[in-house]
Design a protein around this motif. Structure first.
Motif, PDB file in Angstrom:
ATOM      1  N   THR A 105      -2.931  66.319  43.027  1.00  0.00           N
ATOM      2  CA  THR A 105      -2.666  67.746  43.020  1.00  0.00           C
ATOM      3  C   THR A 105      -3.723  68.415  42.160  1.00  0.00           C
ATOM      4  N   GLU A 117      -5.360  72.083  40.456  1.00  0.00           N
ATOM      5  CA  GLU A 117      -5.093  73.439  40.001  1.00  0.00           C
ATOM      6  C   GLU A 117      -6.418  74.164  39.900  1.00  0.00           C
ATOM      7  N   THR A 124      -4.066  68.021  37.651  1.00  0.00           N
ATOM      8  CA  THR A 124      -2.991  68.448  36.771  1.00  0.00           C
ATOM      9  C   THR A 124      -3.188  67.832  35.387  1.00  0.00           C
TER      10      THR A 124
END
Length: 109
Positions: free
Chosen positions: A45, A47, A69
């Motif tokens: 993931t 960001e 993350t």
């Protein structure tokens, strides 16, 4: 099962090996092993981290670097990949060579 075709036979006269020429014989179909293919790389993931970059030619870019993350912009810039994706503030996605970055200023926000 049909008889083998002699090497000197005219292939136009040959009969198909199966009743339905598009069907796969069950012995072959049964021997095929079906596996679920899983990706070898980790799916991470990401960001967006806002930053301003100054390139070695003096060009200034404002936008976002994608970091994992809990990862810092510094971690992204120091990993082993020679390029990284950069989302420019105008919406253009760039693939930048890390070697061209002279200054990186993380922006609050």
């Amino acid at each position: 099962m049909t008889d083998p075709i002699p090497l000197n036979a005219d292939l136009d006269d040959a009969k198909p090996a199966f009743e339905d020429e598009h069907a796969m014989p069950s012995i072959i179909a049964d021997s095929i092993v079906r596996h679920q293919i899983t990706p070898k790389r980790r799916i991470r993931t990401k960001e967006k981290a806002a930053c301003e970059l100054v390139l070695d030619d003096g060009t200034t870019l404002t936008g976002h670097i994608f970091v994992g993350t809990g990862e810092r912009v510094l971690d992204c810039l120091n990993d082993s990949r020679p390029f990284f994706p950069f989302l420019h503030e105008d919406g253009t996605m760039l693939l930048l060579a890390k070697s061209t970055i002279a200054v990186c200023r993380p922006l609050e926000g």
